[in-house]
Design a protein around this motif. Structure first.
Motif, PDB file in Angstrom:
ATOM      1  N   SER A 281       6.298   4.650  -4.675  1.00 29.39           N
ATOM      2  CA  SER A 281       5.389   3.710  -3.566  1.00 29.39           C
ATOM      3  C   SER A 281       5.787   2.326  -3.988  1.00 29.39           C
ATOM      4  CB  SER A 281       4.040   4.101  -3.826  1.00 29.39           C
ATOM      5  OG  SER A 281       3.561   3.659  -4.927  1.00 29.39           O
ATOM      6  N   THR A 282       7.145   2.218  -4.154  1.00 30.13           N
ATOM      7  CA  THR A 282       7.464   0.697  -4.277  1.00 30.13           C
ATOM      8  C   THR A 282       7.137  -0.159  -2.946  1.00 30.13           C
ATOM      9  OG1 THR A 282       9.114   0.943  -5.866  1.00 30.13           O
ATOM     10  CG2 THR A 282       9.324  -0.988  -4.805  1.00 30.13           C
ATOM     11  N   GLY A 283       6.569  -1.461  -3.159  1.00 32.14           N
ATOM     12  CA  GLY A 283       6.149  -2.359  -2.007  1.00 32.14           C
ATOM     13  C   GLY A 283       5.459  -1.810  -1.033  1.00 32.14           C
ATOM     14  N   ASN A 284       5.299  -2.500   0.173  1.00 33.27           N
ATOM     15  CA  ASN A 284       4.177  -2.555   1.106  1.00 33.27           C
ATOM     16  C   ASN A 284       4.735  -1.729   2.443  1.00 33.27           C
ATOM     17  OD1 ASN A 284       2.082  -4.169  -0.178  1.00 33.27           O
ATOM     18  ND2 ASN A 284       3.302  -5.966   0.874  1.00 33.27           N
ATOM     19  N   VAL A 285       5.841  -1.613   2.545  1.00 35.83           N
ATOM     20  CA  VAL A 285       6.631  -0.771   3.495  1.00 35.83           C
ATOM     21  C   VAL A 285       7.817  -0.247   3.172  1.00 35.83           C
ATOM     22  CG1 VAL A 285       7.862  -1.001   5.852  1.00 35.83           C
ATOM     23  CG2 VAL A 285       5.763  -2.398   5.475  1.00 35.83           C
ATOM     24  N   GLN A 286       8.136   0.927   3.396  1.00 33.46           N
ATOM     25  CA  GLN A 286       9.428   1.684   2.909  1.00 33.46           C
ATOM     26  C   GLN A 286      10.066   2.038   4.190  1.00 33.46           C
ATOM     27  OE1 GLN A 286       9.627   4.165  -0.258  1.00 33.46           O
ATOM     28  NE2 GLN A 286       7.479   4.172  -0.941  1.00 33.46           N
TER      29      GLN A 286
ATOM     30  N   ASN B   6       1.935  -0.564   6.500  1.00 35.83           N
ATOM     31  CA  ASN B   6       1.437  -1.202   5.340  1.00 35.83           C
ATOM     32  C   ASN B   6      -0.020  -0.366   4.700  1.00 35.83           C
ATOM     33  OD1 ASN B   6       1.344  -3.129   3.627  1.00 35.83           O
ATOM     34  ND2 ASN B   6       0.123  -4.562   4.798  1.00 35.83           N
ATOM     35  N   THR B   7       0.446   0.760   4.295  1.00 32.65           N
ATOM     36  CA  THR B   7      -0.644   1.595   3.674  1.00 32.65           C
ATOM     37  C   THR B   7       0.044   2.359   2.573  1.00 32.65           C
ATOM     38  OG1 THR B   7      -0.529   3.425   5.091  1.00 32.65           O
ATOM     39  CG2 THR B   7      -1.963   1.548   5.672  1.00 32.65           C
TER      40      THR B   7
ATOM     41  N   PHE C 130       1.007   7.479   2.972  1.00 31.66           N
ATOM     42  CA  PHE C 130       1.628   6.656   3.753  1.00 31.66           C
ATOM     43  C   PHE C 130       1.507   7.105   5.468  1.00 31.66           C
ATOM     44  CE2 PHE C 130       4.383   6.817   0.211  1.00 31.66           C
ATOM     45  CZ  PHE C 130       4.161   5.478  -0.160  1.00 31.66           C
TER      46      PHE C 130
ATOM     47  N   SER D 102      12.266  -6.864   0.785  1.00 33.48           N
ATOM     48  CA  SER D 102      11.193  -6.329  -0.033  1.00 33.48           C
ATOM     49  C   SER D 102      11.032  -4.797   0.558  1.00 33.48           C
ATOM     50  CB  SER D 102      10.001  -7.009  -0.003  1.00 33.48           C
ATOM     51  OG  SER D 102       9.437  -7.039   1.203  1.00 33.48           O
ATOM     52  N   GLN D 103      11.585  -4.617   1.939  1.00 34.05           N
ATOM     53  CA  GLN D 103      11.128  -3.360   2.532  1.00 34.05           C
ATOM     54  C   GLN D 103      12.367  -2.317   2.273  1.00 34.05           C
ATOM     55  OE1 GLN D 103      10.006  -3.960   6.507  1.00 34.05           O
ATOM     56  NE2 GLN D 103       8.680  -5.451   6.133  1.00 34.05           N
TER      57      GLN D 103
END
Length: 324
Positions: free
Chosen positions: A194-199, A217-218, A222, A293-294
């Motif tokens: 679950s790295t980061g805010n958005v995958q 962003n959850t 997800f 970062s996504q």
């Protein structure tokens, strides 16, 4: 890059009957007594199978996976087979014998759907991701300071493992001369973290615009966001995707209705309408274009891009075909 191959595919969509197949089984041979006849026609989504005679119930398989069951009352009803190059169509009887009534290898462009790209990640090594749609839209493994995505396989099939921090697949140009007005994207993924805010599963950029499939962003669990024009035109599912689970995600855009729809495991979960031209440009799997970062942390087993919009029933069949 698609050139004349896509133009040929569009022409072939226009109601061309590929073949008619008939089978008759006799008493005393160890095979059930039955007559089964089928018509197969090419459509924008692949081969369409129409049973014209069924003496007994049968199961339709694509690459060994059950995608449909048919009985006498289904005679005359079309069944979509979302076929791709290298696929195998098999029809077997549903009695105890499980006799093979039909087996067809799909190896011709006229027998597959209106693909733009099709990746199965079966290469097993190297830095090239091969486009199996026969359109030569190959991609490359990319790193942004670390390691490239890695090749592997499990019970769900071959896959690329993305690390969630600095790797992705890049496809430089999938421009088509056919004037694409609608599309369907489909991918099979499994979260491993679950790295980061958005995958980011896939982002497609053309000019100053883009469409994408990504987590919201959850999470975890997800939510999934599907956009046909960012930031204004996006729909979102509820937070249902868990780490360690495998999902088939599909997004469609239909030019006739202007509707775009997000599906999770064959079920429509969100939709909206928007009217705009569709273009084809560059593509990334596993990373956003603008953000550093996504990234996606997980396994991607398959990715398909069609230049036609699938219906609800077609998405359901496509999902079964992509699920073990």
């Amino acid at each position: 890059m698609l050139g004349n191959l896509l133009l040929v595919a569009v022409v072939l969509v226009l109601g061309l009957t590929v073949t008619t197949l008939a089978f008759t089984f006799l008493d005393g041979t160890g095979t059930p007594t039955a007559e089964a006849t089928f018509d197969m026609e090419q459509t924008s989504a692949g081969l369409e199978l129409v049973p014209t005679t069924l003496g007994q119930p049968v199961t339709v398989q694509l690459n060994g996976r059950d995608v449909q069951t048919l009985a006498h009352e289904d005679v005359g009803e079309p069944v979509l087979l979302p076929t791709a190059p290298g696929d195998r169509v098999t029809i077997v009887s549903r009695d105890g014998e499980r006799s093979i009534l039909l087996e067809e290898e799909i190896d011709d462009r006229s027998e597959v759907g209106d693909f733009v790209t099709y990746y199965t990640f079966a290469e097993g090594g190297g830095s090239a991701v091969l486009d199996r749609s026969q359109n030569d839209n190959d991609g490359s493994l990319e790193t942004d300071g670390g390691l490239e995505p890695t090749w592997d396989a499990d019970a769900n099939g071959s896959y690329l493992q993305f690390d969630g921090t600095d790797d992705h697949v890049y496809v430089s140009d999938i421009t088509t001369e056919t004037g694409v007005q609608e599309f369907t994207i489909a991918t099979k993924v499994r979260f491993t973290g679950s790295t980061g805010n958005v995958q980011q599963f896939v982002e497609h950029r053309y000019g100053s615009n883009e469409w994408f499939l990504e987590t919201a962003n959850t999470g975890p669990p997800f939510a999934t966001s599907y956009a046909v024009q960012y930031p204004g035109e996006a729909v979102q599912s509820g937070p249902t995707l868990e780490v360690g689970e495998t999902y088939v995600l599909v997004g469609t855009y239909d030019a006739e209705t202007d509707e775009y729809t997000l599906y999770i495991d064959g079920t429509p979960v969100a939709s909206d309408t928007f009217d705009r031209p569709v273009e084809m440009g560059e593509l990334r799997l596993g990373r956003d274009f603008e953000s550093s970062s996504q990234y996606f942390e997980g396994r991607m087993y398959e990715f398909r891009l069609y230049y036609s919009a699938f219906s609800d029933s077609e998405v359901a069949t496509l999902t079964r075909a992509m699920t073990n």
